[in-house]
Design a protein around this motif. Structure first.
Motif, PDB file in Angstrom:
ATOM      1  N   LEU A 209      35.820  38.866  32.877  1.00 12.31           N
ATOM      2  CA  LEU A 209      35.928  37.789  32.541  1.00 12.31           C
ATOM      3  C   LEU A 209      35.929  36.970  34.126  1.00 12.31           C
ATOM      4  N   PRO A 210      36.082  37.150  34.695  1.00 11.02           N
ATOM      5  CA  PRO A 210      35.657  36.372  36.086  1.00 11.02           C
ATOM      6  C   PRO A 210      34.084  35.906  36.170  1.00 11.02           C
ATOM      7  N   ARG A 211      34.239  34.683  36.394  1.00  9.74           N
ATOM      8  CA  ARG A 211      32.341  33.802  36.662  1.00  9.74           C
ATOM      9  C   ARG A 211      32.133  34.027  38.117  1.00  9.74           C
ATOM     10  N   PRO A 223      30.248  45.966  41.485  1.00  5.38           N
ATOM     11  CA  PRO A 223      30.634  47.337  41.296  1.00  5.38           C
ATOM     12  C   PRO A 223      31.978  46.486  41.253  1.00  5.38           C
ATOM     13  N   ARG A 224      32.465  45.456  41.842  1.00  5.47           N
ATOM     14  CA  ARG A 224      34.079  45.366  42.515  1.00  5.47           C
ATOM     15  C   ARG A 224      34.356  44.614  40.443  1.00  5.47           C
ATOM     16  N   VAL A 225      33.396  44.529  40.095  1.00  2.00           N
ATOM     17  CA  VAL A 225      34.153  43.945  38.529  1.00  2.00           C
ATOM     18  C   VAL A 225      34.829  44.616  37.465  1.00  2.00           C
ATOM     19  N   ILE A 226      36.381  43.767  37.407  1.00  2.99           N
ATOM     20  CA  ILE A 226      37.157  45.366  36.996  1.00  2.99           C
ATOM     21  C   ILE A 226      36.757  44.897  35.097  1.00  2.99           C
ATOM     22  N   PRO A 227      36.186  45.827  34.196  1.00  2.74           N
ATOM     23  CA  PRO A 227      36.002  45.096  33.363  1.00  2.74           C
ATOM     24  C   PRO A 227      37.691  45.690  32.332  1.00  2.74           C
ATOM     25  N   GLY A 260      51.659  38.065  37.636  1.00  4.37           N
ATOM     26  CA  GLY A 260      51.418  39.231  38.798  1.00  4.37           C
ATOM     27  C   GLY A 260      50.511  38.586  40.119  1.00  4.37           C
ATOM     28  N   GLY A 261      50.766  39.097  40.836  1.00  8.69           N
ATOM     29  CA  GLY A 261      50.764  38.508  42.138  1.00  8.69           C
ATOM     30  C   GLY A 261      49.724  37.537  42.506  1.00  8.69           C
ATOM     31  N   GLY A 262      49.512  37.052  43.260  1.00  5.97           N
ATOM     32  CA  GLY A 262      48.248  36.016  44.002  1.00  5.97           C
ATOM     33  C   GLY A 262      46.813  36.713  43.686  1.00  5.97           C
ATOM     34  N   TYR A 263      46.324  36.283  43.284  1.00  5.32           N
ATOM     35  CA  TYR A 263      44.547  36.951  43.470  1.00  5.32           C
ATOM     36  C   TYR A 263      44.847  37.879  42.308  1.00  5.32           C
ATOM     37  N   HIS A 264      45.147  38.050  41.476  1.00  5.07           N
ATOM     38  CA  HIS A 264      45.765  39.648  40.554  1.00  5.07           C
ATOM     39  C   HIS A 264      44.663  39.189  39.189  1.00  5.07           C
ATOM     40  N   GLY A 265      43.911  37.987  39.511  1.00  5.89           N
ATOM     41  CA  GLY A 265      43.009  37.731  37.989  1.00  5.89           C
ATOM     42  C   GLY A 265      43.840  36.962  36.315  1.00  5.89           C
ATOM     43  N   LYS A 266      45.435  35.650  37.038  1.00  2.00           N
ATOM     44  CA  LYS A 266      46.097  35.180  35.812  1.00  2.00           C
ATOM     45  C   LYS A 266      45.313  34.304  35.507  1.00  2.00           C
ATOM     46  N   SER A 267      45.055  33.134  36.604  1.00  2.00           N
ATOM     47  CA  SER A 267      44.412  32.253  35.874  1.00  2.00           C
ATOM     48  C   SER A 267      42.892  32.252  35.233  1.00  2.00           C
ATOM     49  N   THR A 268      42.094  33.657  35.700  1.00  2.00           N
ATOM     50  CA  THR A 268      41.169  33.582  35.190  1.00  2.00           C
ATOM     51  C   THR A 268      41.169  33.971  33.866  1.00  2.00           C
ATOM     52  N   LEU A 269      41.730  35.438  33.618  1.00  2.00           N
ATOM     53  CA  LEU A 269      42.331  35.336  31.784  1.00  2.00           C
ATOM     54  C   LEU A 269      42.803  33.980  31.360  1.00  2.00           C
ATOM     55  N   ALA A 422      45.601  43.827  39.694  1.00  2.00           N
ATOM     56  CA  ALA A 422      44.489  44.032  40.681  1.00  2.00           C
ATOM     57  C   ALA A 422      43.630  44.167  39.439  1.00  2.00           C
ATOM     58  N   TYR A 423      43.812  43.481  38.253  1.00  2.00           N
ATOM     59  CA  TYR A 423      42.940  42.840  37.283  1.00  2.00           C
ATOM     60  C   TYR A 423      43.289  43.396  36.001  1.00  2.00           C
ATOM     61  N   ARG A 424      44.129  44.269  36.197  1.00  2.00           N
ATOM     62  CA  ARG A 424      44.441  45.273  34.666  1.00  2.00           C
ATOM     63  C   ARG A 424      45.530  44.545  34.450  1.00  2.00           C
TER      64      ARG A 424
HETATM   65  P1  ADP Z   1      45.095  34.526  40.223  1.00  2.00           P
HETATM   66  O1  ADP Z   1      45.557  33.087  38.717  1.00  2.00           O
HETATM   67  O2  ADP Z   1      46.178  35.542  39.256  1.00  2.00           O
HETATM   68  O3  ADP Z   1      45.623  34.268  41.764  1.00  2.00           O
HETATM   69  P2  ADP Z   1      42.706  34.547  40.107  1.00  2.00           P
HETATM   70  O4  ADP Z   1      42.411  34.603  38.594  1.00  2.00           O
HETATM   71  O5  ADP Z   1      42.812  33.244  40.825  1.00  2.00           O
HETATM   72  O6  ADP Z   1      44.444  34.829  40.395  1.00  2.00           O
HETATM   73  O7  ADP Z   1      41.760  35.478  40.512  1.00  2.00           O
HETATM   74  C1  ADP Z   1      41.649  35.543  42.143  1.00  2.00           C
HETATM   75  C2  ADP Z   1      40.284  36.386  42.274  1.00  2.00           C
HETATM   76  O8  ADP Z   1      39.959  37.106  41.691  1.00  2.00           O
HETATM   77  C3  ADP Z   1      38.899  35.494  41.723  1.00  2.00           C
HETATM   78  O9  ADP Z   1      37.696  35.151  42.513  1.00  2.00           O
HETATM   79  C4  ADP Z   1      38.433  35.312  40.263  1.00  2.00           C
HETATM   80  O10 ADP Z   1      37.274  35.362  39.899  1.00  2.00           O
HETATM   81  C5  ADP Z   1      38.158  37.413  40.618  1.00  2.00           C
HETATM   82  N1  ADP Z   1      38.466  38.075  39.670  1.00  2.00           N
HETATM   83  C6  ADP Z   1      39.153  37.758  38.483  1.00  2.00           C
HETATM   84  N2  ADP Z   1      39.737  38.379  37.049  1.00  2.00           N
HETATM   85  C7  ADP Z   1      38.643  39.992  38.130  1.00  2.00           C
HETATM   86  C8  ADP Z   1      38.416  41.098  37.504  1.00  2.00           C
HETATM   87  N3  ADP Z   1      38.182  41.974  36.571  1.00  2.00           N
HETATM   88  N4  ADP Z   1      37.139  41.687  38.039  1.00  2.00           N
HETATM   89  C9  ADP Z   1      36.643  41.552  39.802  1.00  2.00           C
HETATM   90  N5  ADP Z   1      37.087  40.690  39.597  1.00  2.00           N
HETATM   91  C10 ADP Z   1      38.388  39.279  39.210  1.00  2.00           C
END
Ligand code: ADP
Ligand code: MG
Length: 589
Positions: A209-211, A223-227, A260-269, A422-424
């Motif tokens: 999902l992340p760009r 390696p830090r990208v979580i599918p 979820g906590g800040g920076y845990h991947g909510k907006s990305t989803l 944590a992106y899960r």
């Molecule tokens: P939130 O909305 O929960 O605060 P974001 O969705 O903005 O968090 O994600 C925070 C950061 O984490 C972004 O830089 C994003 O690219 C990265 N990220 C999101 N999903 C993943 C993932 N599955 N694996 C690695 N990094 C991710």
């Protein structure tokens, strides 16, 4: 087509030799079509000087000559995916062959560049018996003098070589094309399967999902990208024609929270879900992310214009008695803009709303117990979304997917709660229910009753004037802005407009609709539906402002075209009230 082409490549060579060294306007002599043997080169428009917009050309070719398999053009979706695949190859080959030959854009061959989506485009169109590639060429000149020999190289040698490399399939290419088409078909099948499974979105296991960055739509790598993996309790299996059964997260109809906590991947989803209305290319990472095609991302957008939108389900009794059943303003606030964005999406038929707390007006989303106590209800015009989101589903069948990091009061109104950790993704629905029971908010639900039907509005044609002075002026700027006559349409908050060629198409489509479908009788929705029915049958070429279409348009959704019209500051409408018995004021006294 071919029958009308009497001139050949040699004729073109001859003309170019003859006008070599003459003034640039002599290039006009080459307009027309030429038989190149395996294809026809059509020179549709010749630029006026080396610095003007480049000339427009087309390659017209028979699929058999391209070694294109029959299946590749057998359905509309396959034609779109095949065209997309061919265009990407042509773009790559044109980039590799690029050579400057003189002043300005001399010698450059350019073609529309697709992004991560597979969209119907005018740059390449696959018909059962004919393929067309529309591209641009800067005809070579030194100063304003024609460089005939360079033009011969470019048109009579480079172009055929490009055709050979990009458009004629070698034996090894079929697998790649097959994969491209299969990925599109799987996405279409998944999107179609949503409704029958009671879902509004699906995120397949393994999705990336992340760009790459805020300015790149490519997948993040490393390696830090979580599918993505679906939690068992929310996992579903859906059938696809090419991959068989695929497992993933099924987001059911109703009200879904992503917490979820800040920076845990909510907006990305949520962003991936917003893009899930489009098909993505192999390798994008979102090939198994699909969303109800009517899903609309909603956000606050203060400063926008609003024209007679009924925002009364959310906002009423404004100071100075502004009528919120027909609310107009030249400068909306955060909350009124968000309310209007929702009502306009519903008016056009959205069945899913996607909302991120990050880009919402807080007072539109929630009013907590303490604020309810401090500011009495009769002094607060806003019924926050939290008090409408259930009625929206119950009465209008509209689902919501909300990213909520701060406003825990929303736990009371959710059917499904997805927690990103944590992106899960985890299923936190049961836990959320417990928490909601254990920590009552004391909030007084401000339910103003059923969610009324949305009035339809009829745009008045005189208010959609694309002229600036005597000339029609429509120009798209990236994905954020369209110049329309003397107006600028700000589209920066319209997030599901994802490609500059879509924005160009929006401009062309509005123009095409004026005087045809925007006739002062049809509602905005009826006009858009009539246009899309026509495009469905005849293709996007239809809205091209030129007699022979330029290759710079990509199909947007009906919602984004509507969004642009709604943001046109000159827009004026007549409101068509709901039918008798569906009084939109039914719930007030
Ligand atoms: P939130 O909305 O929960 O605060 P974001 O969705 O903005 O968090 O994600 C925070 C950061 O984490 C972004 O830089 C994003 O690219 C990265 N990220 C999101 N999903 C993943 C993932 N599955 N694996 C690695 N990094 C991710
Ligand atoms: Mg966020």
């Amino acid at each position: 087509m071919r029958a009308t082409v009497t001139r050949t490549r040699d004729d073109l060579r001859q003309i170019l030799g003859r006008i070599d060294g003459r003034g640039y306007p002599a290039y006009k002599d080459i307009a027309g079509s030429y038989d190149f043997g395996s294809f026809v080169l059509a020179i549709d428009h010749v630029q006026g000087d080396p610095f003007a917009a480049p000339s427009r050309l087309r390659i017209i070719m028979a699929p058999a000559r391209m070694q294109l398999p029959d299946w590749a053009a057998a359905t509309p979706l396959r034609r779109t995916a095949t065209a997309d695949w061919l265009l990407r190859r042509f773009h790559r080959a044109a980039g590799a062959a690029a050579a400057r030959r003189g002043s300005g854009k001399s010698g450059l061959i350019t073609v529309d560049r697709p992004g991560q989506e597979i969209l119907p485009r005018t740059a390449c169109v696959v018909h059962p018996h004919r393929v067309e590639v529309r591209f641009f060429a800067g005809l070579p000149a030194a100063g304003r003098r024609i460089l005939g020999r360079q033009a011969i190289e470019m048109l009579c040698q480079d172009v055929p070589r490009l055709v050979e490399t990009a458009l004629v399939l070698k034996p090894g290419d079929h697998r790649d094309l097959e994969r491209h088409v299969a990925v599109a078909e799987d996405q279409a099948a998944l999107r179609e399967a949503l409704a029958e499974h009671g879902l509004v979105a699906f995120v397949g296991d393994g999705a990336i999902l992340p760009r790459e960055s805020g300015v790149s739509d490519r997948p993040l790598r490393g390696p830090r990208v979580i599918p993505f993996t679906a939690p068992d309790s929310l996992a579903v299996e859906l059938d696809t024609p090419h991959r068989g059964k695929v497992r993933g997260l099924g987001i059911p109809r109703g009200v879904t929270l992503i917490v979820g906590g800040g920076y845990h991947g909510k907006s990305t989803l949520l962003r991936a879900l917003a893009r899930g209305v489009y098909d993505h290319i192999p390798g994008d990472g979102r090939e198994l992310v699909v969303t109800d095609p009517t899903a609309v991302k909603i956000r606050a957008e203060d400063g926008r214009r609003i024209e007679q939108v009924d925002i009364s389900p959310f906002i009423r009794n404004l100071p100075f008695d502004a009528d919120t059943r027909r609310f107009s303003t030249d400068e909306a606030s955060g909350s009124t803009s968000q309310a209007a964005n929702i009502m306009e999406a519903l008016e056009l038929g959205a069945r899913v709303l996607l909302i991120d707390e990050d880009t919402s007006a807080t007072n539109f989303m929630i009013r907590d117990r303490r604020m309810q106590a401090l500011v009495s209800k009769d002094r607060e015009p806003i019924t926050p979304f939290i008090d409408r989101v259930r009625a929206l589903f119950r009465d209008r069948g509209v689902s919501s997917i909300l990213v909520v990091g701060g406003a825990g009061d929303y736990l009371d109104v959710a059917d499904t709660v997805i927690r990103m950790d944590a992106y899960r993704a985890q299923d936190a629905t049961a836990e959320a229910r417990e928490v909601a029971a254990r920590f009552p908010t004391g909030r007084i639900a401000e339910d103003p009753g059923p969610f009324p039907p949305v009035p339809q509005r009829v745009p008045l044609p005189a208010s959609l004037d694309p002229r600036r002075g005597a000339k029609v002026k429509i120009r798209a700027h990236g994905t954020d802005e369209i110049t329309f006559g003397v107006e600028e349409i700000d589209l920066s908050a319209v997030e599901q407009l994802v490609d500059p060629s879509q924005t160009r198409a929006v401009g062309a489509m509005i123009r095409y609709m004026t005087g045809r479908y925007l006739d002062g009788r049809r509602t905005l929705r009826e006009a858009l539906e009539a246009l899309y029915a026509e495009l469905d049958e005849h293709g996007l070429d239809r809205v091209s402002p030129f007699p022979t279409p330029a290759g710079d348009l990509a199909l947007p959704r009906l919602f984004e075209v509507g969004a642009a019209i709604n943001r046109l500051r000159s827009l004026r409408v007549e409101v068509r009230g709901p039918a008798v018995g569906e009084d939109s004021r039914g719930h007030t006294s």
